[in-house]
Design a protein around this motif. Structure first.
Motif, PDB file in Angstrom:
ATOM      1  N   GLY A  90      28.390 132.178  34.387  1.00  0.00           N
ATOM      2  CA  GLY A  90      29.092 133.452  34.423  1.00  0.00           C
ATOM      3  C   GLY A  90      30.058 133.652  33.276  1.00  0.00           C
ATOM      4  N   LYS A  91      30.153 132.665  32.382  1.00  0.00           N
ATOM      5  CA  LYS A  91      31.068 132.728  31.233  1.00  0.00           C
ATOM      6  C   LYS A  91      30.320 132.573  29.916  1.00  0.00           C
ATOM      7  N   GLY A  92      28.999 132.719  29.981  1.00  0.00           N
ATOM      8  CA  GLY A  92      28.188 132.588  28.780  1.00  0.00           C
ATOM      9  C   GLY A  92      27.612 131.197  28.575  1.00  0.00           C
ATOM     10  N   GLY A  93      27.971 130.258  29.436  1.00  0.00           N
ATOM     11  CA  GLY A  93      27.452 128.900  29.333  1.00  0.00           C
ATOM     12  C   GLY A  93      26.541 128.559  30.495  1.00  0.00           C
ATOM     13  N   PHE A  94      26.210 127.285  30.588  1.00  0.00           N
ATOM     14  CA  PHE A  94      25.311 126.824  31.637  1.00  0.00           C
ATOM     15  C   PHE A  94      25.805 125.532  32.238  1.00  0.00           C
ATOM     16  N   ILE A  95      25.529 125.354  33.519  1.00  0.00           N
ATOM     17  CA  ILE A  95      25.773 124.100  34.231  1.00  0.00           C
ATOM     18  C   ILE A  95      24.433 123.371  34.262  1.00  0.00           C
ATOM     19  N   GLN A  96      24.445 122.137  33.799  1.00  0.00           N
ATOM     20  CA  GLN A  96      23.202 121.373  33.751  1.00  0.00           C
ATOM     21  C   GLN A  96      22.751 120.987  35.156  1.00  0.00           C
ATOM     22  N   PRO A  97      21.449 120.943  35.380  1.00  0.00           N
ATOM     23  CA  PRO A  97      20.927 120.651  36.717  1.00  0.00           C
ATOM     24  C   PRO A  97      21.299 119.244  37.186  1.00  0.00           C
ATOM     25  N   THR A  98      21.518 119.129  38.473  1.00  0.00           N
ATOM     26  CA  THR A  98      21.846 117.842  39.082  1.00  0.00           C
ATOM     27  C   THR A  98      20.624 117.179  39.705  1.00  0.00           C
ATOM     28  N   GLY A  99      19.549 117.948  39.881  1.00  0.00           N
ATOM     29  CA  GLY A  99      18.363 117.421  40.540  1.00  0.00           C
ATOM     30  C   GLY A  99      18.513 117.298  42.046  1.00  0.00           C
ATOM     31  N   LYS A 100      19.641 117.777  42.582  1.00  0.00           N
ATOM     32  CA  LYS A 100      19.907 117.641  44.013  1.00  0.00           C
ATOM     33  C   LYS A 100      19.240 118.760  44.802  1.00  0.00           C
ATOM     34  N   LYS A 101      18.771 118.386  45.983  1.00  0.00           N
ATOM     35  CA  LYS A 101      18.152 119.338  46.894  1.00  0.00           C
ATOM     36  C   LYS A 101      19.216 119.979  47.767  1.00  0.00           C
ATOM     37  N   TYR A 102      18.913 121.162  48.252  1.00  0.00           N
ATOM     38  CA  TYR A 102      19.791 121.802  49.225  1.00  0.00           C
ATOM     39  C   TYR A 102      18.959 122.359  50.372  1.00  0.00           C
ATOM     40  N   ALA A 103      19.568 122.412  51.528  1.00  0.00           N
ATOM     41  CA  ALA A 103      18.989 123.025  52.723  1.00  0.00           C
ATOM     42  C   ALA A 103      20.164 123.582  53.510  1.00  0.00           C
ATOM     43  N   ILE A 104      20.345 124.894  53.449  1.00  0.00           N
ATOM     44  CA  ILE A 104      21.502 125.519  54.083  1.00  0.00           C
ATOM     45  C   ILE A 104      21.066 126.561  55.104  1.00  0.00           C
ATOM     46  N   ASN A 105      21.817 126.608  56.194  1.00  0.00           N
ATOM     47  CA  ASN A 105      21.580 127.646  57.189  1.00  0.00           C
ATOM     48  C   ASN A 105      21.964 128.989  56.594  1.00  0.00           C
ATOM     49  N   MET A 106      21.126 129.983  56.865  1.00  0.00           N
ATOM     50  CA  MET A 106      21.401 131.332  56.377  1.00  0.00           C
ATOM     51  C   MET A 106      21.112 132.321  57.490  1.00  0.00           C
ATOM     52  N   PHE A 130      26.783 124.777  50.348  1.00  0.00           N
ATOM     53  CA  PHE A 130      25.755 124.968  49.330  1.00  0.00           C
ATOM     54  C   PHE A 130      26.136 124.235  48.046  1.00  0.00           C
ATOM     55  N   TYR A 131      27.347 124.470  47.552  1.00  0.00           N
ATOM     56  CA  TYR A 131      27.792 123.832  46.302  1.00  0.00           C
ATOM     57  C   TYR A 131      27.933 122.308  46.452  1.00  0.00           C
ATOM     58  N   GLN A 132      28.345 121.855  47.626  1.00  0.00           N
ATOM     59  CA  GLN A 132      28.410 120.410  47.865  1.00  0.00           C
ATOM     60  C   GLN A 132      27.034 119.789  47.755  1.00  0.00           C
ATOM     61  N   GLN A 133      26.065 120.428  48.366  1.00  0.00           N
ATOM     62  CA  GLN A 133      24.711 119.861  48.377  1.00  0.00           C
ATOM     63  C   GLN A 133      24.087 119.794  46.994  1.00  0.00           C
ATOM     64  N   ILE A 134      24.401 120.763  46.119  1.00  0.00           N
ATOM     65  CA  ILE A 134      23.805 120.722  44.778  1.00  0.00           C
ATOM     66  C   ILE A 134      24.699 119.989  43.767  1.00  0.00           C
ATOM     67  N   GLY A 135      25.802 119.410  44.258  1.00  0.00           N
ATOM     68  CA  GLY A 135      26.646 118.561  43.417  1.00  0.00           C
ATOM     69  C   GLY A 135      27.679 119.306  42.594  1.00  0.00           C
ATOM     70  N   LEU A 136      28.069 120.515  43.019  1.00  0.00           N
ATOM     71  CA  LEU A 136      29.059 121.286  42.250  1.00  0.00           C
ATOM     72  C   LEU A 136      30.401 121.427  42.950  1.00  0.00           C
TER      73      LEU A 136
END
Length: 137
Positions: A90-106, A130-136
């Motif tokens: 959201g600031k013109g940059g990127f967050i590198q992937p963590t390779g982590k899976k997520y499964a969240i209730n929606m 959600f952010y915890q599961q993907i490592g952020l």
């Protein structure tokens, strides 16, 4: 409810955005879990494209709770995927992937019109989990 199932299981899970107008009005208002909302199908599709950009295997495959009354529907499910590609920060940059899976209730609540498409959609999930599961977080 059949349209809602097809929306999540086929259209959403396969990122088939050309079919989103089968369930969404051109002037849809979509409310997101972070509190912002957007107006219009084109913007809603742009937001969904951004969601799939960093987790292209995002999917919803079941609706364990399904409620419909008059023009209102509500479903729950589990949205899952894997953070495998860079995420725009959201600031013109990127967050590198963590390779982590997520499964969240929606949950999704829809307000449908006489043409059989949603005029308004409310999307709910716990962003902290959600952010915890993907490592952020």
């Amino acid at each position: 409810m059949q349209t809602f199932d097809e929306l999540d299981f086929d259209v959403f899970s396969n990122a088939d955005w050309a079919r989103l107008d089968e369930s969404h009005a051109r002037n849809i208002r979509a409310h997101w879990p972070d509190g912002h909302y957007t107006d219009g199908l084109d913007q809603h599709i742009a937001d969904l494209v951004a969601l799939f950009a960093w987790a292209p295997n995002t999917r919803i495959k079941s609706h364990p709770i399904r409620i419909a009354m008059n023009e209102l529907t509500a479903v729950t499910g589990v949205m899952q995927g894997t953070f495998t590609r860079p995420m725009a920060d959201g600031k013109g940059g990127f967050i590198q992937p963590t390779g982590k899976k997520y499964a969240i209730n929606m949950a999704t609540v829809g307000i449908w019109n006489r043409q059989g498409v949603m005029d308004e959609e409310f999307l709910f999930w716990d962003n902290q989990t959600f952010y915890q599961q993907i490592g952020l977080a």
